[in-house]
Motif scaffolding. Structure first.
Motif, PDB file in Angstrom:
ATOM      1  N   UNK A  21       0.836  -1.201   0.000  1.00 54.31           N
ATOM      2  CA  UNK A  21       0.000   0.000   0.000  1.00 54.31           C
ATOM      3  C   UNK A  21       0.870   1.249   0.000  1.00 54.31           C
ATOM      4  N   UNK A  22       0.420   2.268  -0.722  1.00 52.57           N
ATOM      5  CA  UNK A  22       1.064   3.579  -0.676  1.00 52.57           C
ATOM      6  C   UNK A  22       0.340   4.400   0.380  1.00 52.57           C
ATOM      7  N   UNK A  23       1.096   4.892   1.370  1.00 50.99           N
ATOM      8  CA  UNK A  23       0.496   5.478   2.569  1.00 50.99           C
ATOM      9  C   UNK A  23       1.046   6.877   2.820  1.00 50.99           C
ATOM     10  N   UNK A  24       0.152   7.804   3.169  1.00 56.12           N
ATOM     11  CA  UNK A  24       0.551   9.088   3.738  1.00 56.12           C
ATOM     12  C   UNK A  24       0.179   9.045   5.212  1.00 56.12           C
ATOM     13  N   UNK A  25       1.162   9.281   6.071  1.00 54.99           N
ATOM     14  CA  UNK A  25       0.995   9.187   7.519  1.00 54.99           C
ATOM     15  C   UNK A  25       1.095  10.575   8.143  1.00 54.99           C
ATOM     16  N   UNK A  26       0.160  10.908   9.043  1.00 57.82           N
ATOM     17  CA  UNK A  26       0.196  12.185   9.760  1.00 57.82           C
ATOM     18  C   UNK A  26       0.128  11.919  11.257  1.00 57.82           C
ATOM     19  N   UNK A  27       1.187  12.311  11.959  1.00 58.74           N
ATOM     20  CA  UNK A  27       1.276  12.136  13.409  1.00 58.74           C
ATOM     21  C   UNK A  27       2.261  13.175  13.927  1.00 58.74           C
ATOM     22  N   UNK A  28       1.813  14.033  14.869  1.00 55.40           N
ATOM     23  CA  UNK A  28       2.682  15.123  15.294  1.00 55.40           C
ATOM     24  C   UNK A  28       3.744  14.702  16.303  1.00 55.40           C
ATOM     25  N   UNK A  29       3.584  13.562  16.960  1.00 54.95           N
ATOM     26  CA  UNK A  29       4.598  13.059  17.890  1.00 54.95           C
ATOM     27  C   UNK A  29       5.690  12.357  17.087  1.00 54.95           C
ATOM     28  N   UNK A  30       6.897  12.938  17.065  1.00 50.71           N
ATOM     29  CA  UNK A  30       7.956  12.464  16.176  1.00 50.71           C
ATOM     30  C   UNK A  30       8.335  11.012  16.430  1.00 50.71           C
ATOM     31  N   UNK A  31       8.474  10.608  17.698  1.00 51.61           N
ATOM     32  CA  UNK A  31       8.877   9.237  17.989  1.00 51.61           C
ATOM     33  C   UNK A  31       7.822   8.240  17.532  1.00 51.61           C
ATOM     34  N   UNK A  32       6.550   8.546  17.797  1.00 51.76           N
ATOM     35  CA  UNK A  32       5.470   7.659  17.359  1.00 51.76           C
ATOM     36  C   UNK A  32       5.396   7.625  15.838  1.00 51.76           C
ATOM     37  N   UNK A  33       5.574   8.774  15.203  1.00 52.32           N
ATOM     38  CA  UNK A  33       5.544   8.828  13.736  1.00 52.32           C
ATOM     39  C   UNK A  33       6.622   7.930  13.133  1.00 52.32           C
ATOM     40  N   UNK A  71       4.209  13.087   7.967  1.00 51.18           N
ATOM     41  CA  UNK A  71       4.185  14.517   8.286  1.00 51.18           C
ATOM     42  C   UNK A  71       3.645  14.746   9.693  1.00 51.18           C
ATOM     43  N   UNK A  72       3.793  16.001  10.172  1.00 59.87           N
ATOM     44  CA  UNK A  72       3.406  16.313  11.531  1.00 59.87           C
ATOM     45  C   UNK A  72       2.295  17.317  11.675  1.00 59.87           C
ATOM     46  N   UNK A  73       1.643  17.704  10.580  1.00 58.57           N
ATOM     47  CA  UNK A  73       0.533  18.654  10.691  1.00 58.57           C
ATOM     48  C   UNK A  73      -0.483  18.405   9.584  1.00 58.57           C
ATOM     49  N   UNK A  74      -1.678  18.956   9.779  1.00 61.55           N
ATOM     50  CA  UNK A  74      -2.802  18.686   8.886  1.00 61.55           C
ATOM     51  C   UNK A  74      -2.620  19.302   7.505  1.00 61.55           C
ATOM     52  N   UNK A  75      -2.006  20.488   7.423  1.00 58.99           N
ATOM     53  CA  UNK A  75      -1.801  21.117   6.123  1.00 58.99           C
ATOM     54  C   UNK A  75      -0.903  20.257   5.241  1.00 58.99           C
ATOM     55  N   UNK A  76       0.173  19.728   5.830  1.00 62.05           N
ATOM     56  CA  UNK A  76       1.078  18.856   5.069  1.00 62.05           C
ATOM     57  C   UNK A  76       0.373  17.564   4.670  1.00 62.05           C
ATOM     58  N   UNK A  77      -0.486  17.059   5.559  1.00 62.18           N
ATOM     59  CA  UNK A  77      -1.252  15.856   5.241  1.00 62.18           C
ATOM     60  C   UNK A  77      -2.082  16.060   3.982  1.00 62.18           C
ATOM     61  N   UNK A  78      -2.818  17.158   3.926  1.00 63.48           N
ATOM     62  CA  UNK A  78      -3.649  17.423   2.752  1.00 63.48           C
ATOM     63  C   UNK A  78      -2.801  17.645   1.502  1.00 63.48           C
ATOM     64  N   UNK A  79      -1.704  18.344   1.655  1.00 64.58           N
ATOM     65  CA  UNK A  79      -0.848  18.628   0.503  1.00 64.58           C
ATOM     66  C   UNK A  79      -0.270  17.343  -0.087  1.00 64.58           C
TER      67      UNK A  79
END
Length: 221
Positions: free
Chosen positions: A7-19, A37-45
């Motif tokens: 699967x091709x995945x885009x992951x958004x999680x602001x906690x760096x270690x968990x990400x 990514x760590x924020x919602x704007x980057x997730x959408x982009x």
């Protein structure tokens, strides 16, 4: 539909270690994390740029740490309904759950909502990911229970008996008829009868799988 692996995945999680931990888990399972990514704007982009098979996102993200991630997921589905969405959060954000569920096209990409502290095993998480990417709906039982506690006794669900509500809640957890029968200590034939009654009482989409449509009607309230 996408396979369990690849699967091709885009992951958004602001906690760096968990990400980074999630990236490792997903890549070891054979998936391709095209953006983490760590924020919602980057997730959408990145969702717009990469057109992944699935987006995995937290709910609370910068700048306000309220519901940015979930709102971004709803916006992504509005723009690209063929992208599956799996919400992985520590919180039940009721306000946008209905919008996310309403974005599910018939026979299209699935949605899921898991609570971080209730995912007991990596395999459980990966199985849920595959089910959602394959068009399924996966909702943590605790999310179901919290939504039920907050829901008023009105709308189409008001027509259901207490036992039918119990059966439908278990259906929303992804249970089979056999599993529901074991949980409620009744026969499988009795469960089938309750399921048939639920289908008859709820205004279901005739073009969709009735079991999925009933669960979505329940979760939307």
């Amino acid at each position: 539909m996408p396979d369990r692996v690849g699967l091709r995945i885009v992951l958004a999680e602001d906690a760096a270690l968990l990400r980074e931990g999630l990236v490792g888990i997903l890549e070891r399972a054979g998936h391709d994390v095209v953006a983490a990514v760590g924020d919602a704007d980057a997730l959408q982009a990145y969702a717009r740029r990469e057109r992944p098979d699935i987006v995995v996102t937290d709910v609370r993200m910068p700048p306000t740490h309220t519901d940015e991630g979930l709102r971004a997921a709803v916006a992504i589905r509005a723009e690209q309904p063929d992208i599956a969405v799996l919400v992985l959060s520590a919180y039940v954000a009721e306000s946008y759950v209905s919008d996310l569920l309403d974005s599910t096209p018939v026979g299209g990409a699935g949605v899921g909502y898991l609570l971080k502290d209730r995912v007991g095993h990596v395999r459980e998480f990966l199985d849920s990911l595959a089910r959602v990417a394959g068009g399924g709906t996966v909702v943590d039982p605790e999310v179901v229970r919290q939504l039920l506690r907050r829901r008023h006794d009105d709308g189409p669900l008001a027509a259901l008996t207490e036992r039918e509500r119990e059966v439908l809640a278990l259906m929303a957890e992804g249970r089979t008829n056999g599993s529901i029968a074991e949980e409620l200590v009744v026969s499988e034939a009795a469960v089938r009868k309750h399921v048939g009654s639920i289908f008859a009482k709820l205004p279901l989409d005739p073009a969709s799988d009735r079991r999925v449509s009933a669960v979505l009607a329940y979760l939307r309230g």
